[in-house]
Design a protein around this motif. Structure first.
Motif, PDB file in Angstrom:
ATOM      1  N   GLU A 182       2.904   6.269  -5.767  1.00 15.26           N
ATOM      2  CA  GLU A 182       3.062   6.759  -6.539  1.00 15.26           C
ATOM      3  C   GLU A 182       1.062   7.570  -6.798  1.00 15.26           C
ATOM      4  O   GLU A 182       1.421   8.556  -7.761  1.00 15.26           O
ATOM      5  CB  GLU A 182       2.617   5.721  -7.423  1.00 15.26           C
ATOM      6  N   TRP A 210       0.861  -1.662   0.070  1.00 18.06           N
ATOM      7  CA  TRP A 210       0.322  -0.315   0.041  1.00 18.06           C
ATOM      8  C   TRP A 210       0.716   1.087   0.334  1.00 18.06           C
ATOM      9  O   TRP A 210       0.563   2.305  -0.258  1.00 18.06           O
ATOM     10  CB  TRP A 210      -0.833  -0.140   0.785  1.00 18.06           C
ATOM     11  N   HIS A 211       1.885   0.687   0.590  1.00 18.15           N
ATOM     12  CA  HIS A 211       2.784   2.790   0.225  1.00 18.15           C
ATOM     13  C   HIS A 211       3.123   2.877  -0.852  1.00 18.15           C
ATOM     14  O   HIS A 211       3.383   3.599  -1.500  1.00 18.15           O
ATOM     15  CB  HIS A 211       3.632   1.987   1.750  1.00 18.15           C
ATOM     16  N   GLN A 250       7.699   7.355   3.896  1.00 23.49           N
ATOM     17  CA  GLN A 250       6.624   6.951   3.428  1.00 23.49           C
ATOM     18  C   GLN A 250       5.879   6.005   5.034  1.00 23.49           C
ATOM     19  O   GLN A 250       6.441   5.295   5.656  1.00 23.49           O
ATOM     20  CB  GLN A 250       6.971   5.892   2.428  1.00 23.49           C
ATOM     21  N   THR A 269       0.932   7.507   3.844  1.00 22.36           N
ATOM     22  CA  THR A 269       0.786   7.015   2.906  1.00 22.36           C
ATOM     23  C   THR A 269       0.280   5.945   2.087  1.00 22.36           C
ATOM     24  O   THR A 269      -0.566   5.857   1.002  1.00 22.36           O
ATOM     25  CB  THR A 269       2.672   6.941   2.186  1.00 22.36           C
ATOM     26  N   ALA A 270       0.289   5.364   3.203  1.00 21.28           N
ATOM     27  CA  ALA A 270      -0.362   3.741   2.807  1.00 21.28           C
ATOM     28  C   ALA A 270      -2.028   4.097   2.342  1.00 21.28           C
ATOM     29  O   ALA A 270      -2.955   3.943   1.469  1.00 21.28           O
ATOM     30  CB  ALA A 270      -0.444   2.952   3.509  1.00 21.28           C
ATOM     31  N   LEU A 317      -3.263   6.895   1.705  1.00 20.14           N
ATOM     32  CA  LEU A 317      -3.548   8.196   0.656  1.00 20.14           C
ATOM     33  C   LEU A 317      -3.923   6.943  -0.781  1.00 20.14           C
ATOM     34  O   LEU A 317      -4.328   7.350  -1.649  1.00 20.14           O
ATOM     35  CB  LEU A 317      -2.636   8.827   0.190  1.00 20.14           C
ATOM     36  N   GLY A 318      -2.993   6.044  -0.429  1.00 15.66           N
ATOM     37  CA  GLY A 318      -3.350   4.859  -1.777  1.00 15.66           C
ATOM     38  C   GLY A 318      -4.095   4.244  -1.591  1.00 15.66           C
ATOM     39  O   GLY A 318      -4.994   3.625  -2.318  1.00 15.66           O
ATOM     40  N   LEU A 336       2.343   1.925  -3.397  1.00 13.61           N
ATOM     41  CA  LEU A 336       0.753   2.388  -4.157  1.00 13.61           C
ATOM     42  C   LEU A 336       0.541   3.930  -4.193  1.00 13.61           C
ATOM     43  O   LEU A 336       0.579   4.798  -4.752  1.00 13.61           O
ATOM     44  CB  LEU A 336      -0.331   1.929  -3.958  1.00 13.61           C
ATOM     45  N   GLY A 337       0.577   4.258  -2.192  1.00 15.74           N
ATOM     46  CA  GLY A 337       0.171   5.648  -1.686  1.00 15.74           C
ATOM     47  C   GLY A 337       1.556   6.323  -3.109  1.00 15.74           C
ATOM     48  O   GLY A 337       1.048   7.684  -2.888  1.00 15.74           O
TER      49      GLY A 337
END
Lengths: 392, 285
Positions: A212, A206-207, B131, B135-136, B138-139, A209-210
């Motif tokens: 990006e 997920w990191h 990160q 960040t996660a 936001l994904g 993806l985040g």
């Protein structure tokens, strides 16, 4: 929606329930109006008339009246008592609710462009409406209609976006690939951990993806003070104080026992030791010369120190008190001292021996006179300091 | 469901709903600039500067959690007695934020006066060194926003969960990274104004739909999200013609200085599309 309505109408042309949906009634039944109106009023179906009035114009009433004869016949067949009517109505409501539930449950199916189930549901509702005579059932019918029309709207929308279909399963697969899914070849993984069939996601999936995704956002960075916010810290000095106190405490404790020892020695044991020492000396002198009592003054006087002389008399008095020695007056009326045997002394003391108390006063001048007269040159009792040194 | 178009002027119909008190306060706070100038002259420059600095710090700290900042909080904590020069203070604070920090102060709700901070700078390659769990998140959010947009700007909550399940995210199971995902999506993201969570009428049991929230609209755009989807699926964004034309229309309509920008000299390009650029002297800063 219009398609569905059209589909609903066609098989029911001339049917009893088409009256509501068809805007133009057949004209052949005009003449029957007044008669049926009377019958309606007599039958106490004012509500139906109101429902009929809701339809457009007089024509609607006529259509309602159309239904009457058949309904009457139905009703007479089923018995015209109110009970029979209620059962029918209850049945009708039940069927409506069933239909509504079914449509809600199978929403997906209804919306699918491939199935006609929405149309079929509408047709079924059409059929049910034929039995509706009162507002309660009509309300259920209205509820169904709202549901159906919402679905119809959604379905129409989907038709529009079908031009560029968004394939969400494919999107999900591509996302997983991007996130670095480790696919397994065998179907062994239906792990509860991930819930993803066919592979494991790495921990930073997920990191990644985040990271990006961040590129497509204009997020303001979170503002934080670099060194954190100011916090006062009262607890620390308190701990320090506590530690210091503890240290002091232990030191003091250590000091205490040492001092106590010294004090005890100087006060209590010193006297006893002295007394014992002097007794020992006395007995030593007597063993050397058993039958000659020692002159008291010879024994106790210390020609070098008046103070020690007084101490010696003090210590000797303990010996006499405890019965280890006796003082008598000899032929010259001078005091002499001699140790008494232990057993003798005690027994005598307890029973027959008279105990006298004597107060000896000795002044400095007396002491000097005695030293001169008796020509005492050395103390028979050596001073305690010297003896201790010798002992140690 | 036509794409939301950003209107240039606040909708007059919105103001009808204001309560009496709010109207009075609003009047006091939105005086004409001439009146404000007169009020300013009564105060020393240093006093006003002080208030501006305090407001800048306040906004920066309040923005940490990404929960929009209410004007009422600003007035209560910072402005206090300086209400009559509020417009001047907030404008200057907005300018400071832009010139010093590269942040834009945007009013996302002109009726209730709620602000957010948005970055004004173009993103550079290789920028995200840090990160963390944000960040996660936001994904996850981006996946949801993409889904909503590609399905026509609105998606049923159940459809969203169906898709997220394929990624190992379920509403009723605690997730290793996200924890209580349902709460994250339907409460936190909504509070931060990234998403809107609305009840669908006449559904029983209640069903909900998700749409883009105002913060999402400001921090990204339809075109950006379309580019994201295109990148993930390795396709040309024009593959989805409906969505593409919708996104292009949005870009064109929002090309000039967007409303709600405080301290608003016209901005540098909001979008990366080179064809739409309104350069300004501040862009160089």
């Amino acid at each position: 929606m219009s398609e569905a309505a059209g589909g609903g109408d066609s098989p029911h042309d001339g049917g009893l329930d088409s009256g509501r949906r068809q805007p133009f009634p057949s004209t052949s039944r005009n003449g029957a109006v007044p008669e049926h109106q009377q019958r309606r009023l007599a039958g106490g179906r004012g509500r139906q008339r109101a429902a009929g009035a809701a339809n457009e114009g007089v024509d609607g009433e006529e259509e309602e009246s159309d239904e009457e004869p058949s309904q009457d016949s139905e009703r007479s067949a089923g018995g015209s008592e109110p009970d029979g009517e209620n059962t029918d109505r209850r049945m009708l409501r039940h069927q409506y609710r069933q239909l509504i539930n079914r449509v809600q449950q199978n929403r997906e199916d209804m919306l699918s462009s491939k199935s006609n189930s929405l149309t079929e549901a509408l047709q079924e509702a059409n059929k049910l409406f034929s039995g509706v005579s009162q507002a309660r059932e009509a309300a259920l019918d209205a509820q169904f209609l709202v549901l159906a029309s919402n679905l119809g709207k959604e379905k129409a929308n989907e038709l529009h976006s079908e031009m560029t279909v968004f394939d969400s399963p494919a999107f999900a697969e591509d996302l997983l690939t991007f996130m670095g899914l480790n696919r397994l070849e065998e179907e062994e993984n239906n792990s509860d951990d991930e819930g993803i069939t066919g592979g494991f996601l790495p921990t930073n999936a997920w990191h990644k993806l985040g990271a990006e995704a961040e590129r497509y956002f204009r997020r303001s960075p979170s503002f934080h003070y670099m060194l954190g916010s100011f916090k006062s810290d009262p607890p620390v000095p308190r701990q320090r104080i506590e530690r210091q106190k503890k240290k002091g405490g232990t030191e003091e404790k250590r000091a205490m026992p040492a001092q106590l020892k010294k004090m005890e020695e100087s006060h209590q044991e010193a006297t006893e030791k002295e007394v014992e020492r002097i007794l020992g000396l006395l007995q030593t002198y007597f063993t050397d010369d058993p039958n000659t009592p020692i002159s008291f003054f010879d024994f106790v006087i210390d020609p070098n120190s008046f103070a020690r002389t007084v101490e010696n008399i003090f210590h000797v008095s303990f010996i006499i008190r405890d019965g280890f020695a006796r003082i008598k007056l000899d032929q010259d009326k001078l005091p002499v001292i001699e140790p008494s045997g232990e057993e003798e002394g005690r027994e005598n003391d307890q029973s027959a021996q008279v105990r006298n108390q004597v107060v000896i006063s000795l002044s400095h001048q007396d002491w000097k006179d005695i030293v001169e007269t008796f020509e005492i040159t050395e103390p028979m009792i050596p001073p305690p300091g010297i003896s201790q040194e010798n002992e140690s | 469901m036509a794409p939301k178009r950003c209107s240039k002027w606040p909708d007059p119909s919105q103001e009808e709903g204001l309560a009496q008190e709010e109207e009075e306060e609003d009047f006091a706070l939105t005086q004409r600039s001439s009146q404000v100038q007169r009020n300013l002259q009564r105060l020393s420059g240093a006093q006003v500067d002080q208030k501006v600095s305090e407001l800048v710090q306040f906004l920066l700290v309040k923005d940490q959690k990404k929960i929009p900042i209410k004007r009422a909080d600003i007035l209560k904590n910072i402005i206090k007695d300086y209400k009559d020069v509020y417009p001047e203070i907030i404008n200057r604070a907005g300018r400071t934020l832009q010139q010093v920090f590269g942040l834009r102060l945007v009013e996302i709700d002109t009726k209730h006066h709620v602000y957010i901070l948005v970055s004004d700078l173009v993103r550079l390659e290789g920028e995200n060194l840090k990160q963390d769990h944000l960040t996660a998140r936001l994904g996850l959010l981006t996946v949801i926003l993409s889904f909503i947009y590609m399905r026509g700007n609105s998606a049923k909550e159940s459809d969203v969960w169906d898709m997220l399940k394929r990624l190992g995210v379920e509403p009723r199971k605690p997730h290793k990274l996200f924890g209580d995902v349902k709460k994250l999506v339907t409460v936190e993201f909504v509070q931060q104004k990234y998403l809107e969570y609305n009840r669908l009428p006449s559904t029983d049991p209640a069903e909900f739909e998700l749409q883009w929230g105002p913060r999402a609209a400001k921090e990204t755009s339809r075109m950006q999200i379309l580019q994201f989807v295109a990148k993930i699926q390795s396709k040309d964004p024009k593959t989805w013609s409906t969505q593409y034309s919708e996104a292009a229309a949005e870009v064109l309509s929002c090309s000039s200085s967007p409303p709600g920008d405080v301290g608003g000299d016209s901005q540098g390009p909001r979008r990366r599309k080179p064809s739409v650029s309104s350069s300004s002297p501040h862009g160089a800063l």
